[in-house]
Design a protein around this motif. Structure first.
Motif, mmCIF file in Angstrom:
data_model
loop_
_atom_site.group_PDB
_atom_site.id
_atom_site.type_symbol
_atom_site.label_atom_id
_atom_site.label_comp_id
_atom_site.label_asym_id
_atom_site.label_seq_id
_atom_site.Cartn_x
_atom_site.Cartn_y
_atom_site.Cartn_z
ATOM 1 N N PHE A 162 0.826 -1.207 0.000
ATOM 2 C CA PHE A 162 0.000 0.000 0.000
ATOM 3 C C PHE A 162 0.865 1.264 0.000
ATOM 4 O O PHE A 162 0.548 2.245 -0.674
ATOM 5 N N LYS A 193 1.087 4.192 -2.803
ATOM 6 C CA LYS A 193 0.588 5.487 -2.300
ATOM 7 C C LYS A 193 -0.887 5.382 -1.863
ATOM 8 O O LYS A 193 -1.677 6.306 -2.040
ATOM 9 N N LYS A 194 -1.275 4.207 -1.368
ATOM 10 C CA LYS A 194 -2.672 3.978 -0.983
ATOM 11 C C LYS A 194 -2.887 4.109 0.522
ATOM 12 O O LYS A 194 -4.017 4.277 0.961
ATOM 13 N N LEU A 195 -1.842 3.986 1.266
ATOM 14 C CA LEU A 195 -2.007 3.950 2.724
ATOM 15 C C LEU A 195 -2.076 5.378 3.268
ATOM 16 O O LEU A 195 -1.177 6.188 3.041
ATOM 17 N N LYS A 196 -3.166 5.634 3.978
ATOM 18 C CA LYS A 196 -3.349 6.961 4.556
ATOM 19 C C LYS A 196 -3.088 6.964 6.058
ATOM 20 O O LYS A 196 -2.661 7.957 6.608
ATOM 21 N N ILE A 247 -6.197 -0.368 8.785
ATOM 22 C CA ILE A 247 -5.528 0.275 7.654
ATOM 23 C C ILE A 247 -6.528 1.215 6.994
ATOM 24 O O ILE A 247 -7.627 0.796 6.660
ATOM 25 N N TYR A 248 -6.130 2.455 6.834
ATOM 26 C CA TYR A 248 -6.986 3.429 6.159
ATOM 27 C C TYR A 248 -6.478 3.563 4.726
ATOM 28 O O TYR A 248 -5.328 3.971 4.506
ATOM 29 N N THR A 249 -7.328 3.205 3.805
ATOM 30 C CA THR A 249 -6.944 3.318 2.388
ATOM 31 C C THR A 249 -8.073 4.012 1.636
ATOM 32 O O THR A 249 -9.142 4.263 2.188
ATOM 33 N N THR A 266 -9.598 1.206 -3.396
ATOM 34 C CA THR A 266 -8.514 0.222 -3.273
ATOM 35 C C THR A 266 -9.102 -1.192 -3.204
ATOM 36 O O THR A 266 -10.021 -1.458 -2.425
ATOM 37 N N THR A 279 -12.333 7.386 2.157
ATOM 38 C CA THR A 279 -11.427 6.451 2.854
ATOM 39 C C THR A 279 -12.210 5.274 3.415
ATOM 40 O O THR A 279 -13.314 5.433 3.938
#
Lengths: 205, 698
Positions: free
Chosen positions: A76, A80-83, A157-159, A163, B508
């Motif tokens: 992720f 660049k998907k993981l916030k 996990i915030y994505t 995704t 999100t």
């Protein structure tokens, strides 16, 4: 392939940064698990990292959970998907959230390959910053309430909503703590990913 | 008369029957044994004193030449007691007739006894039969009571069934009436629509289909209240043809036509048009009314809910009725099974009764035959007696006997008559029993018929119950469908999604591993609690941990045992090696070397007869002598010279030791007669012995 393979003389790529951040999460989460006493102390072994002596679990079951988790986190990060990554510590019996270790991640606008695919930052400096965060995590034990009831943890996990999630992953609630006490911790940056750490915990009644 | 005074005669009344019989028998035997003695006594003179002792012959005056027969008086006495006594005196009767009579009488007596026994047996059987009949009576009464209860149950079941049928019929009738009315209404609407179209066309041709008129027609229903039809109205509308449906009232049309006629008496076209118009308006109203009638109940949610509630109540009532019917049916089936069992029992009893009747008839026949035989025998006896009495050879005694026999016969005849009366009574009772059996049989047949009827009713009711259950299932299905539609609507209309607290934005999503440690721990906790609640006091993790600990402990124990054994083995080996090494050193150097401390050593020469020793200490890699033959090194000693020479000047401990050894050996050779120590006590001195080696060097 180590993070160094993707860097040349202080240049860091998205993939290398993802690897570094994943490594930080690996040691950081293990450190939290040890410091908060979620698993027996004798199930951890000492390793030297970031100029510190850190503890990493030897528990096979825990490793079987963490390894695929960090692999997915690295993917992720590289995509660049993981916030945000949140480690939630909850009471086993009531499932009430008592602590929430939150790591907000900001990713720079960088390409995977070609032009604009690297950033300049010394790895030593990055590792030092990471070590500072981990040191602060260790120090947080002094003010965090004692976990008196059996607790366990989960990692959220915030994505992005678009995704695609692999199998065995499912949607979850945010597991927020009502009227939580919040302490902002240090942050670090790989110049590609910036990680801001904070801990929220339930005040003792 | 002398016989009366004889001891035999005197004691006749007081003596028992057996004694008397014995005496008579003995007398008879005596007479038989001495038949001529009386004759001899008569002819030869009075009896001797010995004979006087005999009570019979001494006191009885016997006639010369006469046979010793019994007198009529004695016979009377004997007859008055019992006929058997008479038969025992047969020896006194010499005639053949008397003997035959006695045998006949004996035969008759035997037969009489036989008949008596038969009659007694028959009486017993009769009593048994009567007892059985009473039992039959009781059972038949129970059967009748059971039948009455069964009839009551059947009546109740029939009432319930009628009630259920009535409810079903009412529902069915209501549904069919409603559908008929709706069909008619739609047919009527189709027709009226056709009329309306025609009317509109006419009005258009007459240029009357203006906007005002159209508005008038369109708004004509607004002042009319919606109509609510009752069940009676529905039933009324359901009957008859659709043409009888009073959608358009004729009277207002007629009134309108009349008004128009008054206004335009010659305009027939207009009248027709008006008729059409009024018809059209009325039809519009009726259509609207009927539409209202049809639509309104579905528009009103409360009415709909009420209908559903009524339907539910009806369904529940039907359910209850069906359950009640099922219960009654089961009860009736149980009773039927009970009565079937009783019927079987009654059939068995009837068979027994039949066999008893046959047996009774056979006994009656035997009884009649016996009585007939008895009568015949009695007549024969009478005839024989009469012939005997009338015979020229009959004597008085025989006549008396015959008379007594006649009396006996009459007594027997009376007894036979009495037995006959008893038999007659028994026959009457038997007849009564037969009547009762017939009655029971008829009741049994009636009960069987009723049971069969009841079985048929039960089958019919089961079929009806099946039909009702099907109807109930259909109604339930419809109700569920209605409820589902309502629930879906309710959910769609009223359900508001619950807001979950989140710190993620709209773009999100929050995900986590499905098999995370928290859920796993919760599962394990639940399993442990469940197992604990089921009786297990330890959870699986505890047991597993304990078993792992046990295994680890066992393994450690094994390792410890192995290590101990190895240690022991090494220790023994080390001891052996040290001993061997010391022996070798002793033999090679001639010194017994012992380590006192970590840094000090003590040497004893094998040639030293005084058994003194040297002491050395190692300090910073250098060897210093601390003792010289149990004395401090700095003191005078017999090896002072060697010490100064080898250790002081040449700084050689081995040289010193060798010089000492040579000196000691020389001393030992000078004193050969003395016993020299060589190692351990008892070892022989070996002058070729040890060579030198350095123990420790700098």
């Amino acid at each position: 392939m180590s993070a160094m393979d993707t860097k040349t003389k202080g240049a860091i790529s998205l993939k290398g940064s993802a690897q570094l951040v994943q490594e930080f999460f690996h040691y950081g989460l293990n450190n939290i698990l040890y410091q908060r006493g979620l698993y027996p102390a004798d199930s951890f072994s000492r390793v030297k990292q970031y100029g510190l002596t850190l503890l990493v679990t030897n528990d096979n079951k825990l490793k079987a959970f963490l390894e695929p988790l960090f692999q997915q986190v690295e993917k992720f990060l590289a995509a660049k998907k993981l916030k945000r990554l949140v480690m939630v510590i909850s009471e086993i019996k009531t499932k009430e959230v008592v602590e929430r270790w939150q790591f907000d991640i900001q990713t720079e606008d960088i390409n995977e390959e070609g032009e604009n695919s690297t950033r300049q930052k010394d790895e030593k400096k990055i590792r030092q910053e990471m070590g500072d965060v981990i040191r602060q995590i260790t120090a947080s034990v002094t003010f965090l309430p004692l976990l008196e009831v059996p607790c366990s943890f989960d990692v959220l996990i915030y994505t992005g909503k678009d995704t695609q999630m692999p199998q065995d992953w499912a949607e979850s609630s945010a597991c927020l703590i009502e009227n939580a006490e919040q302490v902002q911790l240090r942050s670090f940056s790989t110049s590609v990913h910036s990680v801001q750490a904070q801990v929220q915990y339930k005040l003792e009644s | 008369m002398q016989m009366d005074s004889s001891p035999l005669s005197e004691s006749d009344d007081s003596m028992s029957e057996s004694t008397r019989v014995f005496n008579l028998k003995m007398e008879k035997e005596f007479v038989k044994a001495f038949p001529l003695r009386s004759d001899q006594r008569i002819s030869m003179g009075p009896p001797t004193s010995t004979l006087k002792g005999n009570p019979t012959f001494g006191k009885t005056p016997l006639m010369r030449g006469q046979a010793p027969v019994s007198t009529p008086h004695s016979m009377r006495n004997m007859k008055s007691s019992t006929p058997i006594r008479f038969s025992l005196d047969e020896s006194f009767i010499t005639g053949a007739t008397a003997q035959n009579l006695s045998s006949k009488v004996a035969e008759l007596t035997t037969e009489l006894d036989l008949h008596k026994r038969k009659l007694e047996r028959q009486s017993k059987e009769l009593a048994t039969t009567i007892e059985r009949m009473e039992r039959y009576k009781i059972e038949s009464e129970e059967l009748i009571r059971g039948n009455a209860e069964l009839k009551k149950n059947k009546q109740r079941l029939e009432d319930d069934l009628r009630g259920a049928q009535l409810m079903t019929n009412t529902d069915t009738t209501t549904n069919s009436s409603s559908s008929t009315v709706i069909n008619k209404l739609f047919t009527w609407l189709e027709w009226k629509e056709a009329q309306l179209n025609t009317m509109a066309a006419i009005m258009a041709s007459a240029q009357l289909w203006t906007e005002d008129n159209r508005n008038l027609v369109a708004n004509s229903y607004r002042s009319i209240e919606p109509i609510m039809l009752s069940q009676d109205d529905v039933a009324a509308y359901a009957s008859g043809s659709v043409q009888d449906f009073q959608g358009i009232h004729e009277s207002p049309i007629a009134e309108a036509v009349e008004v128009e006629e008054e206004r335009n008496p010659n305009d027939t076209t207009l009248r027709e048009d008006n008729e059409t118009i009024y018809m059209d308006e009325s039809s519009t109203e009726d259509i609207q009314n009927n539409q209202s009638t049809r639509i309104l109940p579905f528009e009103d949610e409360q009415e709909s809910a009420k209908e559903i509630s009524i339907l539910n109540n009806t369904m529940y009532e039907k359910d209850e009725k069906i359950e009640k019917l099922e219960f009654e049916l089961n009860k009736a089936i149980e009773q039927l099974e009970l009565y079937k069992g009783r019927t079987t029992k009654l059939a068995v009893m009837e068979e027994e009764n039949q066999s008893l009747k046959h047996r009774l008839g056979f006994l009656e026949q035997m009884h009649n035959d016996s009585i007939r035989d008895l009568h015949a025998s009695a007549r024969l006896c009478e005839n024989q007696l009469a012939s005997t009495m009338t015979s020229p050879d009959g004597k008085k005694m025989e006549r008396e006997e015959a008379r007594s026999l006649t009396l006996t016969m009459r007594t027997m005849q009376r007894q036979i008559d009495e037995l006959g009366e008893i038999g007659g009574r028994s026959e009457k009772e038997l007849q009564v029993a037969r009547d009762e059996i017939m009655k029971i049989r008829s009741e049994l047949e009636a009960s069987n018929n009723y049971s069969n009827q009841l079985s048929k009713d039960v089958q019919t009711m089961s079929a009806e119950k099946g039909t009702l259950m099907e109807q109930l299932a259909e109604a339930k299905r419809q109700l569920e469908e209605v409820n589902r539609v309502d629930m879906t609507t309710l959910v769609n209309d009223t359900l508001v999604p619950e807001s979950v607290a989140t710190d993620a934005g709209d773009t999100t999503q929050i995900v986590h591993f499905q098999f995370n440690p928290l859920d796993q721990a919760r599962r394990e906790l639940r399993d442990e609690e469940r197992k604990r609640s089921l009786g297990g006091c330890e959870g699986p993790s505890v047991k597993r941990r304990r078993s792992e600990d046990d295994a680890e402990m066992e393994e450690l124990r094994k390792k410890l045992a192995m290590a101990e054994s190895r240690c022991e083995r090494l220790s023994n080996h080390s001891i052996d090696s040290v001993r061997n090494f010391r022996n070798i050193i002793l033999k090679v150097t001639g010194y017994d070397i012992k380590m006192k401390q970590e840094d000090s050593v003590q040497l004893t020469s094998t040639y030293d007869t005084l058994n003194q020793h040297f002491g050395f200490m190692v300090r910073d890699g250098r060897v210093e002598m601390i003792e010289l033959m149990d004395k401090p090194f700095d003191g005078p000693d017999r090896f002072q010279f060697e010490a100064e020479m080898w250790m002081g000047e040449r700084n050689s401990v081995p040289g010193f030791l060798a010089a000492c050894q040579i000196k000691l050996l020389e001393e030992a050779l000078v004193q050969p007669e003395e016993t020299l120590m060589y190692g351990n006590e008892g070892d022989e001195f070996d002058p070729s012995g040890p060579s030198f080696s350095i123990l420790q060097e700098d």
